[in-house]
Write an enzyme that holds these catalytic residues in place. Structure first.
Site, short mmCIF file in Angstrom:
data_model
loop_
_atom_site.label_atom_id
_atom_site.label_comp_id
_atom_site.label_asym_id
_atom_site.label_seq_id
_atom_site.Cartn_x
_atom_site.Cartn_y
_atom_site.Cartn_z
N ASP A 13 1.11 -1.36 -0.34
CA ASP A 13 -0.02 0.14 -0.23
C ASP A 13 1.20 1.24 0.03
OD1 ASP A 13 -2.41 -1.57 0.41
OD2 ASP A 13 -2.34 -1.69 2.42
N LYS A 16 2.17 2.05 -5.12
CA LYS A 16 2.95 1.65 -6.29
C LYS A 16 1.92 1.69 -7.31
CE LYS A 16 3.49 -2.42 -4.38
NZ LYS A 16 2.85 -2.12 -3.13
N LYS A 18 -0.03 4.18 -8.68
CA LYS A 18 0.48 5.65 -8.82
C LYS A 18 1.74 6.10 -9.28
CE LYS A 18 0.77 9.85 -8.48
NZ LYS A 18 0.60 11.11 -7.63
N GLY A 40 -3.92 -4.67 -4.55
CA GLY A 40 -4.64 -3.28 -4.91
C GLY A 40 -4.18 -2.08 -5.39
N HIS A 41 -4.21 -1.84 -6.76
CA HIS A 41 -3.46 -0.69 -7.16
C HIS A 41 -5.01 0.23 -7.42
CE1 HIS A 41 0.52 -3.47 -7.52
NE2 HIS A 41 0.30 -3.13 -6.81
N GLN A 225 2.24 -6.29 -3.16
CA GLN A 225 2.26 -5.38 -1.74
C GLN A 225 4.48 -5.49 -1.26
OE1 GLN A 225 1.23 -9.67 -3.33
NE2 GLN A 225 -0.42 -8.79 -3.04
N LYS A 332 2.76 9.88 -0.50
CA LYS A 332 1.44 10.76 0.25
C LYS A 332 2.41 11.73 1.02
CE LYS A 332 -2.43 8.00 0.84
NZ LYS A 332 -2.81 7.42 1.31
N ASP A 334 2.28 14.84 1.08
CA ASP A 334 0.82 15.98 0.85
C ASP A 334 0.53 15.34 2.58
OD1 ASP A 334 0.01 13.57 -0.86
OD2 ASP A 334 -2.14 14.36 -0.03
P1 IMP Z 1 -2.91 -12.50 2.08
O1 IMP Z 1 -1.66 -12.55 1.24
O2 IMP Z 1 -3.99 -12.20 1.08
O3 IMP Z 1 -2.23 -14.06 2.39
O4 IMP Z 1 -2.41 -11.69 2.77
C1 IMP Z 1 -1.30 -11.58 3.81
C2 IMP Z 1 -1.00 -10.32 4.61
O5 IMP Z 1 -0.50 -9.23 3.51
C3 IMP Z 1 -2.42 -10.10 4.99
O6 IMP Z 1 -1.82 -9.59 6.15
C4 IMP Z 1 -2.95 -8.93 4.72
O7 IMP Z 1 -3.31 -7.70 5.18
C5 IMP Z 1 -1.31 -8.74 4.02
N1 IMP Z 1 -1.31 -7.96 2.56
C6 IMP Z 1 -1.61 -8.48 1.56
N2 IMP Z 1 -2.10 -8.14 -0.23
C7 IMP Z 1 -1.08 -6.93 0.41
C8 IMP Z 1 -1.45 -5.65 -0.63
O8 IMP Z 1 -1.58 -5.70 -2.05
N3 IMP Z 1 -1.42 -4.36 0.34
C9 IMP Z 1 -1.27 -4.42 1.15
N4 IMP Z 1 -1.15 -5.68 2.13
C10 IMP Z 1 -1.59 -6.99 1.93
#
Ligand code: IMP
Length: 431
Positions: A13, A16, A18, A40-41, A225, A332, A334
């Site tokens: 989060d 990336k 952006k 989630g980009h 991630q 971020k 700002d």
């Molecule tokens: P999983 O990837 O769904 O198995 O989640 C494992 C851990 O990674 C959890 O703490 C999630 O919140 C975190 N996580 C997985 N994908 C993301 C992401 O894209 N952004 C932030 N945290 C993530």
């Protein structure tokens, strides 16, 4: 054009999506190589906000080819929905999306297992996104999983194999969790329909990425991630199941190291984390909530509130070292505009001992307490800055301090959601 690999420097989060969108112009390819629809980009174009989970952020740049690497876990239901959503908003997708035949196929039973394992772990739950990521990688490593390439099998054979897999999963659901079976025939038929939609996009990476391998085509590698969620180098077991660090870009594409180009880490000007696990600079109660509101820190995939805290130099230097970063983008900035004072963790205190290296052992990272440096805020808006000299002096000092402490050039600063709210600083921020 020099290739680039963008990697999350914290717990995901970092913004990336952006940055990839802002820097994505001119590349022939944008390549994802690990993870799945847990990512989630978010990309803001004009007034509209788009979130992609599987499809690389390059899809928002006309003419860019997008590749889903073999290191990913692909949920074909989620992929179909994402393609349709993007097409509904006027983006062309299918003729420039390539899906590696070696990527693991994520099936509905993986999501079910993800939920059930989490329930079983109770207070030690990881806080996963519930997208089935861990169980899909588990099947890959057990060498029992389906792959994207299986979608190209004769349809009857695909249906038969899918039914076998779902029935096996049903047996486990029943014996391990006493859970209801999934409808094997219905899901297998759906998969056959999805296969017909996705087939034209299935590709052999060795062939389609030849140009990247031979240096005639350029590529931007899009990490998902972040470093501290890496299965090997993160805060295990509170991690995801893939290699979010630089090695993942190699194993997840089959391209050699020389293709990666510059390795750029993306860091927020502060820290956030979703899910459970160590977070030494976390701010609790009102302080944390204040930062969450300022930054709009809610998960792009699950909508969960993110845990928020100060920038952590110990963790960031770890990310610099593990990934061999030769550039850093700070996002971020700002969000900190209104704060009168800012803190940054320079070291940790572990049972009275000063630590400068990130402790990878879980018990140590859970007990480590940050040793802060206090910095003044700048209390002026930065969202309209388009060059370094437009930034308030206090913001520049903050960035100079980060650059000096990280020992890596800050090559970009994001000061808002839109594409143009980006300051490129190829020679760093220290004047
Ligand atoms: P999983 O990837 O769904 O198995 O989640 C494992 C851990 O990674 C959890 O703490 C999630 O919140 C975190 N996580 C997985 N994908 C993301 C992401 O894209 N952004 C932030 N945290 C993530």
């Amino acid at each position: 054009m020099e290739n680039r690999t963008l990697i999350g420097g914290q717990w995901g989060d970092e913004g990336k999506g952006k940055v990839i969108d802002a820097l994505g112009e001119g590349f022939d390819w944008v390549i994802r190589y690990q993870g799945g629809a847990n990512a989630g980009h978010t990309i803001q174009i004009g007034a509209s906000e788009h979130v992609v989970h599987l499809i690389p952020s390059g899809v928002f740049r006309e003419g860019v080819r997008n590749y889903l690497g073999g290191g990913m876990v692909i949920d074909p239901w989620a992929l179909r929905d994402e393609i349709l959503e993007l097409e509904a908003t006027g983006h062309t997708v299918r003729d420039r999306l390539y899906i590696s035949s070696t990527a693991a196929l994520l099936m509905p039973y993986h999501k079910r297992f993800d939920e059930l394992y989490e329930e079983q772990r109770k207070r030690r739950s990881i806080g996963t996104t519930g997208r089935g990521i861990g169980p899909a990688y588990q099947d890959k490593l057990r060498r029992t999983g389906l792959r994207v390439g299986d979608l190209a099998l004769p349809l009857e054979k695909l249906e038969r194999i899918a039914i076998e897999h779902i029935l096996e999963a049903n047996e486990l659901l029943s014996s391990l969790f006493d859970a209801e079976p999934l409808p094997a025939k219905v899901l297998a038929e759906e998969l056959v329909t999805l296969a017909q939609t996705l087939r034209p996009m299935i590709a052999d990476g060795f062939t389609v990425l030849r140009g990247v391998r031979e240096g005639t085509q350029s590529a931007l590698f899009e990490g998902a991630q972040g470093t501290l969620l890496d299965i090997d180098h993160g805060t295990y077991p509170y991690v995801t199941s893939s290699n979010c660090t630089v090695g993942g870009a190699l194993t997840g594409t089959g391209l050699p190291p020389r293709c990666l180009g510059d390795i750029v880490g993306v860091f927020k000007a502060y820290c956030t984390r979703v899910g459970n696990g160590p977070f030494p600079t976390e701010l609790l109660a009102e302080e944390g909530e204040h930062l969450r509101e300022l930054g709009g820190e809610y998960g792009a995939t699950t909508g969960r509130p993110r845990r928020c805290g100060w920038f952590d130099l110990v963790a960031a230097r770890y990310a610099v070292g593990i990934n061999g970063l030769n550039g850093v983008v700070i996002t971020k900035l700002d969000v900190l505009d209104t704060l009168p004072a800012i803190q940054v963790a320079e070291a940790y205190d572990l049972d009275g001992e000063r630590l400068v290296d990130f402790p990878v052992r879980l018990d140590a990272s859970q007990r480590a307490r940050p040793v802060y440096k206090d910095l003044p805020g700048w209390e002026k808006p930065t969202g309209k800055a388009r060059k370094l000299s437009d930034l308030p002096a206090g913001a520049r000092k903050y960035l100079e301090y980060l650059e000096r402490s990280l020992g890596v050039l800050i090559v970009g600063i994001s000061v808002g959601k839109t594409r143009d709210q980006m300051i490129l600083t190829p020679t760093g921020v220290t004047t």
